[in-house]
Motif scaffolding. Structure first.
Motif, short mmCIF file in Angstrom:
data_model
loop_
_atom_site.label_atom_id
_atom_site.label_comp_id
_atom_site.label_asym_id
_atom_site.label_seq_id
_atom_site.Cartn_x
_atom_site.Cartn_y
_atom_site.Cartn_z
N ALA A 39 -44.10 -33.81 -6.44
CA ALA A 39 -45.41 -33.20 -6.60
C ALA A 39 -45.94 -32.68 -5.27
CB ALA A 39 -46.39 -34.21 -7.19
N PRO A 40 -46.16 -31.36 -5.17
CA PRO A 40 -46.71 -30.82 -3.93
C PRO A 40 -48.23 -31.07 -3.90
CG PRO A 40 -45.71 -29.08 -5.31
CD PRO A 40 -45.86 -30.30 -6.15
N SER A 41 -48.71 -31.49 -2.75
CA SER A 41 -50.14 -31.68 -2.58
C SER A 41 -50.82 -30.32 -2.40
CB SER A 41 -50.39 -32.53 -1.34
OG SER A 41 -49.87 -31.84 -0.22
N ASN A 42 -52.13 -30.31 -2.39
CA ASN A 42 -52.87 -29.07 -2.13
C ASN A 42 -52.43 -28.46 -0.80
OD1 ASN A 42 -54.27 -29.59 -4.42
ND2 ASN A 42 -56.13 -30.32 -3.41
N HIS A 43 -52.20 -29.34 0.14
CA HIS A 43 -51.79 -28.92 1.45
C HIS A 43 -50.45 -28.18 1.39
CE1 HIS A 43 -52.26 -29.15 5.70
NE2 HIS A 43 -51.12 -29.77 5.89
N ALA A 44 -49.55 -28.67 0.55
CA ALA A 44 -48.24 -28.04 0.40
C ALA A 44 -48.40 -26.63 -0.16
CB ALA A 44 -47.35 -28.89 -0.51
N PHE A 45 -49.27 -26.48 -1.17
CA PHE A 45 -49.48 -25.14 -1.72
C PHE A 45 -50.07 -24.22 -0.66
CE2 PHE A 45 -48.95 -26.92 -6.01
CZ PHE A 45 -48.26 -25.88 -6.62
N ALA A 46 -51.01 -24.75 0.11
CA ALA A 46 -51.65 -23.92 1.14
C ALA A 46 -50.61 -23.39 2.13
CB ALA A 46 -52.73 -24.73 1.86
N LYS A 47 -49.61 -24.21 2.39
CA LYS A 47 -48.58 -23.80 3.36
C LYS A 47 -47.79 -22.57 2.91
CE LYS A 47 -47.37 -28.02 5.82
NZ LYS A 47 -46.44 -29.15 5.81
N LEU A 48 -47.77 -22.28 1.61
CA LEU A 48 -47.06 -21.09 1.13
C LEU A 48 -47.68 -19.82 1.71
CD1 LEU A 48 -46.59 -21.86 -2.68
CD2 LEU A 48 -44.80 -21.86 -0.93
N GLY A 49 -48.95 -19.94 2.10
CA GLY A 49 -49.65 -18.80 2.66
C GLY A 49 -50.49 -18.10 1.61
N PRO A 50 -51.53 -17.38 2.06
CA PRO A 50 -52.50 -16.78 1.13
C PRO A 50 -51.88 -15.73 0.21
CG PRO A 50 -52.96 -16.14 3.41
CD PRO A 50 -51.91 -17.19 3.45
N ARG A 51 -50.92 -14.96 0.73
CA ARG A 51 -50.38 -13.90 -0.12
C ARG A 51 -49.54 -14.45 -1.26
NH1 ARG A 51 -48.67 -9.16 3.86
NH2 ARG A 51 -49.20 -10.75 5.38
N ALA A 52 -48.69 -15.40 -0.94
CA ALA A 52 -47.87 -16.00 -1.99
C ALA A 52 -48.77 -16.69 -3.01
CB ALA A 52 -46.88 -16.99 -1.38
N ASN A 53 -49.81 -17.37 -2.55
CA ASN A 53 -50.72 -18.03 -3.48
C ASN A 53 -51.45 -17.04 -4.37
OD1 ASN A 53 -50.96 -21.07 -3.45
ND2 ASN A 53 -50.88 -20.64 -1.26
N ALA A 54 -51.90 -15.93 -3.77
CA ALA A 54 -52.60 -14.92 -4.56
C ALA A 54 -51.67 -14.37 -5.64
CB ALA A 54 -53.10 -13.80 -3.65
N PHE A 55 -50.44 -14.12 -5.26
CA PHE A 55 -49.45 -13.61 -6.22
C PHE A 55 -49.22 -14.62 -7.35
CE2 PHE A 55 -44.84 -13.75 -7.31
CZ PHE A 55 -44.78 -12.59 -8.06
N LEU A 56 -48.98 -15.87 -6.97
CA LEU A 56 -48.64 -16.88 -7.97
C LEU A 56 -49.78 -17.17 -8.93
CD1 LEU A 56 -46.76 -19.44 -5.69
CD2 LEU A 56 -45.75 -18.04 -7.51
N ILE A 83 -43.99 -18.40 2.85
CA ILE A 83 -42.99 -17.49 2.29
C ILE A 83 -43.69 -16.20 1.89
CG2 ILE A 83 -43.23 -18.45 -0.05
CD1 ILE A 83 -40.12 -18.05 -0.29
N ASP A 84 -43.02 -15.07 2.06
CA ASP A 84 -43.68 -13.83 1.61
C ASP A 84 -43.34 -13.61 0.14
OD1 ASP A 84 -41.11 -12.77 1.64
OD2 ASP A 84 -41.38 -11.92 3.65
N VAL A 85 -44.11 -12.71 -0.46
CA VAL A 85 -43.97 -12.51 -1.90
C VAL A 85 -42.56 -12.02 -2.24
CG1 VAL A 85 -44.82 -11.19 -3.87
CG2 VAL A 85 -46.43 -12.17 -2.23
N GLU A 86 -42.02 -11.16 -1.40
CA GLU A 86 -40.67 -10.64 -1.66
C GLU A 86 -39.65 -11.77 -1.64
OE1 GLU A 86 -42.78 -9.32 0.65
OE2 GLU A 86 -43.40 -7.81 -0.81
N GLY A 87 -39.82 -12.66 -0.68
CA GLY A 87 -38.89 -13.79 -0.57
C GLY A 87 -38.96 -14.68 -1.81
#
Ligand SMILES: *[C@@H]1O[C@H](CO)[C@@H](O)[C@H](O)[C@H]1NC(C)=O
Ligand SMILES: *[C@@H]1O[C@H](CO)[C@@H](O)[C@H](O)[C@H]1NC(C)=O
Ligand SMILES: *[C@@H]1O[C@H](CO)[C@@H](O)[C@H](O)[C@H]1NC(C)=O
Ligand SMILES: *[C@@H]1O[C@H](CO)[C@@H](O)[C@H](O)[C@H]1NC(C)=O
Ligand SMILES: *[C@@H]1O[C@H](CO)[C@@H](O)[C@H](O)[C@H]1NC(C)=O
Ligand SMILES: *[C@@H]1O[C@H](CO)[C@@H](O)[C@H](O)[C@H]1NC(C)=O
Length: 440
Positions: free
Chosen positions: A283-300, A415-419
């Motif tokens: 289970a990823p914590s909130n912190h783990a999701f934040a590490k993906l970066g804002p663009r990846a999060n916005a996409f997901l 990670i970037d969205v393309e990745g």
């Protein structure tokens, strides 16, 4: 808190990692969800306190290791057991309990004036009395002292539930205080159908304040040696843990992003269709999701296309038909204990994402554990036991590795969205199911 209340998990079983009084209150209220919601308002603080402390503890286990060996002993309780053992003798020194009693675990707790409430519960089950009084096998009893029974809700839980609670206090085999320091989880006399009939386990941890079970119950004394095992008095009742989903929902400040992801992808509908005999959840914590970066999060989270990818990520965090604890492994073929070794032990577990493997490396030595997923992704909170499996909290969102180079996650986590698309495209909903990972 808001979206938590909309999650379908609310209907599920019991609570975890809470002072047991709260837990039992909730149990009494399972048919009235509104009241359960009200009770939950008290939970986040407790949860944060526990998870916050725990993070520190995980990183400082090594330092704490030696200090923890000398636990503060409660003199009164010490005396009570010694008296039960040798009426009329009185004081003996409180340094360890080298002396082994001639009495069984059952006889000792029935004579102790500090464990009357628990003994009364045991007495309602002839088979448990027999188990604790027999010398055919040895056990470890974590016995809640009477003060742990103060303030229980009036409504008495079902006989079946109480039996599960009592059994969850009985460790299979002898776990002395010293052995617990080298142990991460202890199998109990509570067999759990949802774990393939294997014993439900207690999580142990060692910190400045001694030994804790399932994050909240402390040993207040240790090592009363009986004829058929050992007794450790504890300060809280141990309640069998709830389902994985419910457990996550109890920690909104740690898992709100994950819970939001479940909600947005209608994950509950999917997971209810999955048949599994135990499960391991990274289970990823909130912190783990934040590490993906804002663009990846916005996409997901905010694009229609991204939600398919998000769902793929969620599936990749769940392993079916295998429950891997730091020191034990249950699969459809039974249970095995993991060795304590300086060598790293390696597992490839099969996830719900097109059966892709997730790699786990565990290193245990002298009560100290290191645990990684796909190379660099560290488990920051291990062995959160659940009714139907176990949760390990990871510091980064696990992403299936690049097809062509190695199994390691990127070291940073962003990670970037393309990745993201590149690594997941083959596995999003309705993609053809690969027959064999090695063919990819
Ligand atoms: C244990 O109790 C039995 C019977 O009460 C007695 O015969 C035996 O000597 C005792 N053993 C010890 C070590 O005290
Ligand atoms: C615990 O035991 C005490 C005294 O034996 C009794 O008064 C109390 O009601 C018991 N509590 C529970 C919850 O059984
Ligand atoms: C417990 O075992 C002892 C023998 O070790 C026996 O004398 C006693 O009656 C047993 N007690 C119960 C409640 O079964
Ligand atoms: C229980 O433990 C005692 C003392 O360590 C040992 O002598 C005995 O053989 C054990 N019994 C079983 C059934 O393993
Ligand atoms: C579940 O696992 C247990 C062993 O842990 C095994 O005996 C049982 O057959 C399994 N059930 C299924 C449906 O595979
Ligand atoms: C788990 O194992 C059972 C029995 O072998 C099987 O029916 C089920 O499909 C498996 N679940 C998954 C998700 O693979």
């Amino acid at each position: 808190m808001k979206f938590i209340q909309t999650l379908p998990y609310v209907a599920l079983a019991t609570a975890f990692v809470l002072p047991d009084v709260e837990t039992l209150k909730q149990l009494a209220l399972t048919e009235t969800p509104d009241e359960v919601h009200a009770l939950w308002d008290d939970i986040p603080d407790t949860a944060d306190a526990i998870f916050g402390n725990l993070k520190d503890k995980v990183s400082s286990v090594k330092q704490d290791f030696h200090t923890a060996i000398e636990l503060a002993l409660d003199e009164e309780i010490d005396d009570a057991f010694d008296l039960a053992d040798h009426p009329g003798h009185g004081h003996h020194g409180h340094h360890g309990h080298d002396h082994t009693s001639n009495l069984t675990i059952y006889q000792l707790i029935s004579k102790s004036p500090y464990t009357t409430n628990f003994t009364k519960l045991v007495d309602e089950y002839d088979d448990i009395v027999e188990l604790l009084n027999s010398t055919k096998a040895n056990y470890t009893l974590f016995v809640p002292v009477d003060s742990a029974f103060a303030h229980l809700p009036d409504k008495k839980p079902s006989k079946e539930f109480v039996e599960a609670v009592v059994r969850y206090h009985i460790g299979l085999d002898v776990y002395s205080g010293l052995r617990i320091l080298h142990t991460q989880t202890i199998p109990t006399a509570l067999n759990e159908e949802l774990l393939g009939g294997e014993p439900q386990r207690l999580r142990t941890s060692v910190g400045l304040f001694g030994i804790k079970l399932n994050f909240y119950a402390s040993l207040i004394a240790k090592d009363f040696k009986a004829k058929n095992g050992v007794i450790h008095p504890i300060n809280h009742i141990l309640v069998p843990p709830p389902f994985v989903g419910r457990e996550l929902s109890l920690f909104p400040n740690t898992f709100s992003t994950l819970l939001l992801a479940y909600e947005k992808t209608d994950f509950v509908k999917f997971i209810h269709g999955v048949k599994t005999n135990g499960t391991t959840v990274f289970a990823p914590s909130n912190h783990a999701f934040a590490k993906l970066g804002p663009r990846a999060n916005a996409f997901l989270f905010n694009t229609e296309k991204g939600l398919g990818y998000l769902k793929a990520l969620l599936k990749y965090q769940i392993v079916a038909n295998a429950t891997l604890y730091s020191d034990a492994y249950y699969d459809n073929y039974g249970k095995k204990d993991l060795l304590e070794t300086e060598d790293v032990q390696h597992y490839d577990l099969t996830t719900l994402l097109h059966d892709l493997p997730i790699r786990v490396d565990i290193k245990r030595w002298g009560g100290w554990v290191r645990f990684w997923v796909n190379g660099f992704n560290r488990v920051v909170v291990r062995d959160a036991v659940a009714r139907n499996g176990v949760i390990h909290v990871v510091e980064k969102v696990p992403i299936p590795p690049h097809k062509h180079h190695g199994a390691a996650d990127d070291e940073d986590g962003e990670i970037d969205v393309e990745g993201l698309i590149e690594r997941l495209a083959d596995y999003v909903e309705d993609a053809d199911r690969p027959q064999d990972w090695s063919d990819l």
